[in-house]
Motif scaffolding. Sequence first.
Motif, PDB file in Angstrom:
ATOM      1  N   ARG A  13      12.663  11.472   2.388  1.00 57.65           N
ATOM      2  CA  ARG A  13      12.321  10.313   1.570  1.00 57.65           C
ATOM      3  C   ARG A  13      11.205   9.484   2.187  1.00 57.65           C
ATOM      4  N   SER A  14      11.176   9.385   3.524  1.00 52.28           N
ATOM      5  CA  SER A  14      10.174   8.559   4.230  1.00 52.28           C
ATOM      6  C   SER A  14       9.318   9.432   5.139  1.00 52.28           C
ATOM      7  N   GLU A  15       8.858  10.542   4.628  1.00 52.78           N
ATOM      8  CA  GLU A  15       8.075  11.467   5.455  1.00 52.78           C
ATOM      9  C   GLU A  15       6.715  10.845   5.800  1.00 52.78           C
ATOM     10  N   VAL A  16       6.345  10.941   7.064  1.00 54.54           N
ATOM     11  CA  VAL A  16       5.067  10.402   7.527  1.00 54.54           C
ATOM     12  C   VAL A  16       4.020  11.508   7.510  1.00 54.54           C
ATOM     13  N   ASN A  17       2.773  11.107   7.518  1.00 59.07           N
ATOM     14  CA  ASN A  17       1.649  12.041   7.438  1.00 59.07           C
ATOM     15  C   ASN A  17       1.276  12.505   8.842  1.00 59.07           C
ATOM     16  N   VAL A  18       1.829  13.666   9.243  1.00 63.49           N
ATOM     17  CA  VAL A  18       1.567  14.239  10.567  1.00 63.49           C
ATOM     18  C   VAL A  18       1.048  15.655  10.368  1.00 63.49           C
ATOM     19  N   ASP A  19       0.011  16.036  11.116  1.00 59.95           N
ATOM     20  CA  ASP A  19      -0.559  17.377  10.975  1.00 59.95           C
ATOM     21  C   ASP A  19       0.369  18.424  11.566  1.00 59.95           C
ATOM     22  N   SER A  20       0.121  19.669  11.258  1.00 59.85           N
ATOM     23  CA  SER A  20       1.004  20.776  11.669  1.00 59.85           C
ATOM     24  C   SER A  20       1.004  20.990  13.176  1.00 59.85           C
ATOM     25  N   LYS A  21      -0.145  20.790  13.811  1.00 53.68           N
ATOM     26  CA  LYS A  21      -0.214  20.981  15.264  1.00 53.68           C
ATOM     27  C   LYS A  21       0.674  19.978  15.998  1.00 53.68           C
ATOM     28  N   THR A  22       0.620  18.739  15.578  1.00 56.15           N
ATOM     29  CA  THR A  22       1.471  17.709  16.197  1.00 56.15           C
ATOM     30  C   THR A  22       2.937  17.966  15.917  1.00 56.15           C
TER      31      THR A  22
ATOM     32  N   GLU B 106       0.812  -1.216   0.000  1.00 52.55           N
ATOM     33  CA  GLU B 106       0.000   0.000   0.000  1.00 52.55           C
ATOM     34  C   GLU B 106       0.845   1.266   0.000  1.00 52.55           C
ATOM     35  N   TYR B 107       2.170   1.127  -0.031  1.00 53.64           N
ATOM     36  CA  TYR B 107       3.089   2.264  -0.043  1.00 53.64           C
ATOM     37  C   TYR B 107       2.928   3.151   1.203  1.00 53.64           C
ATOM     38  N   SER B 108       2.703   2.520   2.346  1.00 50.28           N
ATOM     39  CA  SER B 108       2.599   3.268   3.612  1.00 50.28           C
ATOM     40  C   SER B 108       3.427   2.601   4.710  1.00 50.28           C
ATOM     41  N   HIS B 109       4.476   1.895   4.316  1.00 57.13           N
ATOM     42  CA  HIS B 109       5.286   1.181   5.309  1.00 57.13           C
ATOM     43  C   HIS B 109       6.124   2.123   6.156  1.00 57.13           C
ATOM     44  N   GLU B 110       6.286   3.404   5.742  1.00 59.25           N
ATOM     45  CA  GLU B 110       7.073   4.343   6.559  1.00 59.25           C
ATOM     46  C   GLU B 110       6.407   4.616   7.898  1.00 59.25           C
ATOM     47  N   ASN B 111       5.081   4.435   8.000  1.00 60.07           N
ATOM     48  CA  ASN B 111       4.402   4.639   9.285  1.00 60.07           C
ATOM     49  C   ASN B 111       4.881   3.623  10.318  1.00 60.07           C
ATOM     50  N   LEU B 112       4.921   2.373   9.921  1.00 62.73           N
ATOM     51  CA  LEU B 112       5.380   1.338  10.843  1.00 62.73           C
ATOM     52  C   LEU B 112       6.864   1.499  11.165  1.00 62.73           C
ATOM     53  N   HIS B 113       7.666   1.869  10.168  1.00 65.81           N
ATOM     54  CA  HIS B 113       9.095   2.067  10.418  1.00 65.81           C
ATOM     55  C   HIS B 113       9.331   3.219  11.388  1.00 65.81           C
ATOM     56  N   PHE B 114       8.538   4.280  11.275  1.00 65.49           N
ATOM     57  CA  PHE B 114       8.672   5.408  12.200  1.00 65.49           C
ATOM     58  C   PHE B 114       8.297   4.999  13.618  1.00 65.49           C
ATOM     59  N   TRP B 115       7.211   4.243  13.738  1.00 66.09           N
ATOM     60  CA  TRP B 115       6.786   3.802  15.074  1.00 66.09           C
ATOM     61  C   TRP B 115       7.861   2.921  15.730  1.00 66.09           C
ATOM     62  N   CYS B 116       8.446   2.003  14.993  1.00 68.02           N
ATOM     63  CA  CYS B 116       9.503   1.133  15.526  1.00 68.02           C
ATOM     64  C   CYS B 116      10.762   1.921  15.861  1.00 68.02           C
ATOM     65  N   ALA B 117      11.091   2.925  15.028  1.00 66.70           N
ATOM     66  CA  ALA B 117      12.279   3.733  15.301  1.00 66.70           C
ATOM     67  C   ALA B 117      12.131   4.530  16.596  1.00 66.70           C
ATOM     68  N   VAL B 118      10.944   5.046  16.856  1.00 68.61           N
ATOM     69  CA  VAL B 118      10.714   5.796  18.095  1.00 68.61           C
ATOM     70  C   VAL B 118      10.775   4.864  19.305  1.00 68.61           C
TER      71      VAL B 118
END
Length: 549
Positions: free
Chosen positions: A402-411, A362-374
Amino acid sequence: MTVYFNKLSISTKEGEPMLMTSFEEQKGMPHLVSIFDTQYFRKWTEIPRGLSFHHKMETIIKELQSEKFGLFQAMKVRRPVTAFTGYDLVQWLRKRFDMEEQREAIHLSQLLCQYGYIYPLDLKSYSIKEDRSVEYRFQKPFYWPFSSQVSTDSIEYAIYLQKRSMRNKQKHGLEPYEQEAFDKLLKVYCDKKEFIEKQATEQVDEIKKKKRNEKIIFDQQERAFWRIHRPPPGCVKNLEEGPKKNFLPQQIIARKKTKEALRKEIAFLKKSFGRPRMKFSMVFESYKLRWEQYKEFDPFMDASATQPSNPWMSDETMLWEINSPDVHIPTDSRMKKWAISFYELINDPRGQCEFDEYLQKEYSHENLHFWCAVENYKCCPRSRQKEEMNSIYKMYLEKGSRSEVNVDSKTLDQVHQNMRSSSESNAKARYVFEPAQEHIYVLMKKDSYPRYLRSDQFKDLMEKAKQQPLTKRRFFFGGPKKRPSTPSPKINRRHGSSSSDRDVSSDISGESSPVHVAHHSFSTGNLQDLDSHKSSRTNSRFYVVMENL
C-alpha cells in the motif's frame, strides 16, 4: 652534559667517548689505536644506544668500589668504612679522568647522585658538596635506576608505603606527600588491597630477621631509591621514563613484518594514491562558511540569537517555550534553519510535521514515513528487531504494498542480501535498510525539498512566524487601572445659570435634547464627583440611571 675524559677516552666513529673499565685494560692499549681493531668495540656495540650513557656511569661506580683502584683505597683509611665525603669523590674523579677543572668533576658526581648510584646519609638533598660536611654511600646494584631486578610501578610503591606505615612511626613515618600518594593508591587499587597488605607483612617479617646495622643500611637504600623514582613535590625527576608497552609473545610475533604483511602494506599505499583528499584550504573554507551560516543561531556566538531573553543569564524560559517541538507556529530563526539544509528540516519535529503535510498534498508522504520508520528501527529493542524488520519490508518495499516507495532494483537487491545475511546477534542487522534509506533521503532532498521551500505553505508559515510576538502577555489583577484619555462627562447645571441646558447638552452630544445620559468610563474618581453634585441634579431620570449603575 659535556665531560671531557681527555687521555683516558677513545673516540668512536660516532664521536662518543669510550670509557675503559679499569686502569689495567688501558695500560695495554695505545692511545691512538683504532677502536675497530680491539675487543672493546665489540663489547660496546652490544649495548643499546639509549643505555650507553647509563652503562658508562655504572662502569665508573664499579671502579669507585674496586679494591685496588677504588675510592676507599685512595682514601687510605685503616679501619673499614662504608661512607665517604663529597671532597673525596671529587678528588678521585679529577685524578681518575685527569680533569683540569674541578667543576667537571663536581658535575659528574652530581649526576651520579641524582641518578641514584650514590645517596647522602641525611636523605634531604641530592647535591654533592665538595667539602667534608656530608657523607655519602654507594647504592646497592639491586636499586640501580635501570636494573631489571626491581620494578618501579605503582603497586610496588604502594607496598613500600604500606610497609613503612606498619613499622615504627617515629622512625619510618610517612611524610605528608607520601601519605597523600598512599591514600590515592589505596583508592585506585582497592581490589588489590589484601595483596598489598600481605606483601608488606611478609617484607616486614624478613626485615626483622636482619641485624641492626643491616636494617639501617637497607632502610636508607630503599628510601633513597624511591626518593629518586617518586621525588617530593617541587623536586625534579631526572629519570625519563617512556611509555610502557606490555605485549604478549603472540602479539610480538604478529607485529613482525612478514612478506604477506609487506605486500598488504604496499597494496594499501598504492590504493591511497588514488584516494581523493581535500586540501586544507578547502576544508578551512567549508568550516568558515558553515560558521557564517549558523552564527546567527548560536547564542554563544551572537547574543541576539537568544531572543526574547537569554535563559542562561536570567530566569526567563520564553526561549524554550517558543522553540518547543509541539509549538503551533515556529519562530522566524527556526524556519531560516529549515531553509539552510534539508537535514535541519527533517530532524526538527515541527519541521518534519510541516514537510509531511506538504508531501501528503503531493501524494509522496510514504517516503518520509519510510525514512522515519528506519530511524526508529535502528533504536528498537533487540527482542522486536526481527518483527520490525519484516513489518517495514512488507509495508514499504514489498511489490504491490500500500505504501511502496520508489526504489530501484539494484538497491532493493542489496537490501535483500542484507536481510539474508543478518541475524539477531549480528550488529549489522540494524542497518539492513541503509541503502534504501539513503536513496529515499537523496530523492526527497533533491526533488521534494526545493519545491517545499517555494511552496505557498512555507511562505505563509514564514509570514506568521515573522508576525509572532516574542514577548509574554502580562496580566495584572487588582492593580490600579489606567484612566482613559476621554474627558469625564459634564454635569447638567441648574436653570438660570450662565449656560443653558441646551448648551450643556450640545457640548456633550451635539444634540438639542435637554436630557442627556452621560456615557463615561465609570471610574472611581468620576463616581465621587457625581456623588458630590448629587444634590444639584434635578432630573429624576438621571438619578435612576446613576442608581442602576
